[in-house]
Scaffold this motif. Structure first.
Motif, PDB file in Angstrom:
ATOM      1  N   LEU A   6      91.498  66.139  -6.115  1.00 61.28           N
ATOM      2  CA  LEU A   6      92.277  64.970  -6.721  1.00 61.28           C
ATOM      3  C   LEU A   6      92.721  64.251  -5.539  1.00 61.28           C
ATOM      4  N   PHE A   7      93.338  64.835  -4.568  1.00 56.64           N
ATOM      5  CA  PHE A   7      93.779  64.254  -3.404  1.00 56.64           C
ATOM      6  C   PHE A   7      93.144  63.098  -2.644  1.00 56.64           C
ATOM      7  N   PHE A   8      91.888  63.874  -2.710  1.00 55.08           N
ATOM      8  CA  PHE A   8      90.784  63.103  -1.836  1.00 55.08           C
ATOM      9  C   PHE A   8      90.306  62.043  -2.912  1.00 55.08           C
ATOM     10  N   GLU A   9      90.116  62.166  -4.116  1.00 53.15           N
ATOM     11  CA  GLU A   9      89.393  61.203  -5.031  1.00 53.15           C
ATOM     12  C   GLU A   9      90.546  59.921  -5.135  1.00 53.15           C
ATOM     13  N   ALA A  10      91.787  60.433  -5.238  1.00 49.98           N
ATOM     14  CA  ALA A  10      92.979  59.221  -5.115  1.00 49.98           C
ATOM     15  C   ALA A  10      92.913  58.375  -4.169  1.00 49.98           C
ATOM     16  N   VAL A  11      92.673  58.996  -2.936  1.00 45.19           N
ATOM     17  CA  VAL A  11      92.840  58.232  -1.758  1.00 45.19           C
ATOM     18  C   VAL A  11      91.770  57.284  -1.295  1.00 45.19           C
ATOM     19  N   GLU A  12      90.551  58.178  -1.755  1.00 42.30           N
ATOM     20  CA  GLU A  12      89.101  57.437  -1.771  1.00 42.30           C
ATOM     21  C   GLU A  12      89.063  56.165  -2.714  1.00 42.30           C
ATOM     22  N   GLN A  13      89.613  56.375  -3.932  1.00 41.79           N
ATOM     23  CA  GLN A  13      89.504  55.049  -4.759  1.00 41.79           C
ATOM     24  C   GLN A  13      90.691  54.286  -4.878  1.00 41.79           C
ATOM     25  N   SER A  14      91.631  54.403  -3.933  1.00 42.00           N
ATOM     26  CA  SER A  14      92.787  53.645  -3.692  1.00 42.00           C
ATOM     27  C   SER A  14      92.165  52.202  -3.471  1.00 42.00           C
ATOM     28  N   PRO A  15      93.074  51.077  -3.832  1.00 41.74           N
ATOM     29  CA  PRO A  15      92.749  49.825  -3.646  1.00 41.74           C
ATOM     30  C   PRO A  15      93.294  49.317  -2.292  1.00 41.74           C
ATOM     31  N   VAL A  16      94.099  50.166  -1.583  1.00 39.68           N
ATOM     32  CA  VAL A  16      94.612  50.018  -0.310  1.00 39.68           C
ATOM     33  C   VAL A  16      93.704  50.645   0.666  1.00 39.68           C
ATOM     34  N   ALA A  17      93.661  49.874   1.843  1.00 38.48           N
ATOM     35  CA  ALA A  17      92.540  50.240   2.809  1.00 38.48           C
ATOM     36  C   ALA A  17      93.267  51.490   3.658  1.00 38.48           C
ATOM     37  N   ILE A  18      92.777  52.556   3.465  1.00 40.98           N
ATOM     38  CA  ILE A  18      93.382  53.886   4.231  1.00 40.98           C
ATOM     39  C   ILE A  18      92.657  54.355   5.276  1.00 40.98           C
ATOM     40  N   ALA A  33      87.993  51.124   0.271  1.00 44.88           N
ATOM     41  CA  ALA A  33      88.734  50.016   0.339  1.00 44.88           C
ATOM     42  C   ALA A  33      88.907  49.431   1.995  1.00 44.88           C
ATOM     43  N   PHE A  34      88.850  50.424   2.614  1.00 45.15           N
ATOM     44  CA  PHE A  34      88.761  49.938   4.152  1.00 45.15           C
ATOM     45  C   PHE A  34      87.504  49.474   4.514  1.00 45.15           C
ATOM     46  N   GLU A  35      86.396  49.984   4.032  1.00 41.96           N
ATOM     47  CA  GLU A  35      85.099  49.385   4.109  1.00 41.96           C
ATOM     48  C   GLU A  35      85.143  48.190   3.645  1.00 41.96           C
ATOM     49  N   THR A  36      85.331  47.766   2.315  1.00 37.46           N
ATOM     50  CA  THR A  36      85.451  46.499   1.713  1.00 37.46           C
ATOM     51  C   THR A  36      85.977  45.385   2.305  1.00 37.46           C
ATOM     52  N   SER A  41      81.289  49.792   7.682  1.00 41.12           N
ATOM     53  CA  SER A  41      80.861  50.905   7.032  1.00 41.12           C
ATOM     54  C   SER A  41      81.719  52.107   7.596  1.00 41.12           C
ATOM     55  N   ARG A  42      81.804  53.090   6.937  1.00 40.28           N
ATOM     56  CA  ARG A  42      82.514  54.155   7.625  1.00 40.28           C
ATOM     57  C   ARG A  42      81.818  54.872   8.843  1.00 40.28           C
ATOM     58  N   GLU A  43      80.253  55.135   8.603  1.00 33.79           N
ATOM     59  CA  GLU A  43      79.557  55.315   9.749  1.00 33.79           C
ATOM     60  C   GLU A  43      79.989  54.492  10.936  1.00 33.79           C
ATOM     61  N   GLU A  44      80.100  53.131  10.991  1.00 35.43           N
ATOM     62  CA  GLU A  44      80.394  52.397  12.015  1.00 35.43           C
ATOM     63  C   GLU A  44      81.759  52.619  12.642  1.00 35.43           C
ATOM     64  N   VAL A  45      82.676  52.964  11.808  1.00 39.64           N
ATOM     65  CA  VAL A  45      84.074  53.025  12.524  1.00 39.64           C
ATOM     66  C   VAL A  45      84.537  54.413  12.748  1.00 39.64           C
ATOM     67  N   LEU A  46      83.696  55.410  12.322  1.00 41.64           N
ATOM     68  CA  LEU A  46      84.078  56.837  12.675  1.00 41.64           C
ATOM     69  C   LEU A  46      84.112  57.077  14.135  1.00 41.64           C
TER      70      LEU A  46
END
Ligand code: FAD
Length: 120
Positions: A6-18, A33-36, A41-46
């Motif tokens: 749930l902690f992962f999904e809550a952060v993953e689906q947050s409208p705030v870029a995290i 939201a960070f990607e949007t 994309s995540r792959e690019e920023v990791l």
């Protein structure tokens, strides 16, 4: 008890870029939201430093103040001018908080930001 998932999904689906970084701001995790918002994309920023979001419009003194604050293990809040992958600048209203290990030493940083360009 709340399932860890749930902690992962809550952060993953947050409208705030995290994002979560190491102690030098290398990105270890970025949510959807960070990607949007950033267009990366995540792959690019990791593994990249958060400075990939920096435009040249933020004065260096702001970054110095930011680093002094978070290295004291305090939370920094402020506004930076960020640039998306497409080259568009936006006002990033940012909160950066330290994540400490069991010994109280700095281990990670949690970054949260939203686009504050459009006020209305
Ligand atoms: P830098 O080379 O980073 O230098 C700028 C100043 O910061 C210098 O005075 C330098 O001494 C100091 N500094 C840099 N790294 C360190 C360090 N490891 N320890 C101590 N002092 C240091 N920046 C953005 O522009 N947009 C963001 O959205 C953003 N989000 C961030 C989120 C998190 C969680 C963290 C930890 C940092 C974030 N930053 C963000 C800051 C980013 O890491 C860069 O410091 C900043 O973008 C300036 O980059 P630069 O390459 O221009 O200058």
């Amino acid at each position: 008890p709340l399932p860890p998932r749930l902690f992962f999904e809550a952060v993953e689906q947050s409208p705030v870029a995290i994002s979560i970084t190491d102690h030098r701001a290398a990105i270890l995790y970025a949510n959807r939201a960070f990607e949007t918002l950033t267009g990366y994309s995540r792959e690019e920023v990791l593994g990249q430093n958060e400075s990939i979001l920096s435009s040249n419009a933020t004065p260096p003194s702001v970054y110095q103040q930011l680093w002094r604050t978070i290295q004291r293990k305090e939370t920094w809040t402020g506004t930076l001018v960020n640039r998306t992958k497409a080259g568009l600048d936006y006002l990033a209203e940012l909160i950066i908080s330290p994540v400490l290990d069991r010994d109280g030493d700095l281990q990670y940083f949690l970054g949260m930001h939203r686009d504050a360009t459009k006020v209305h």
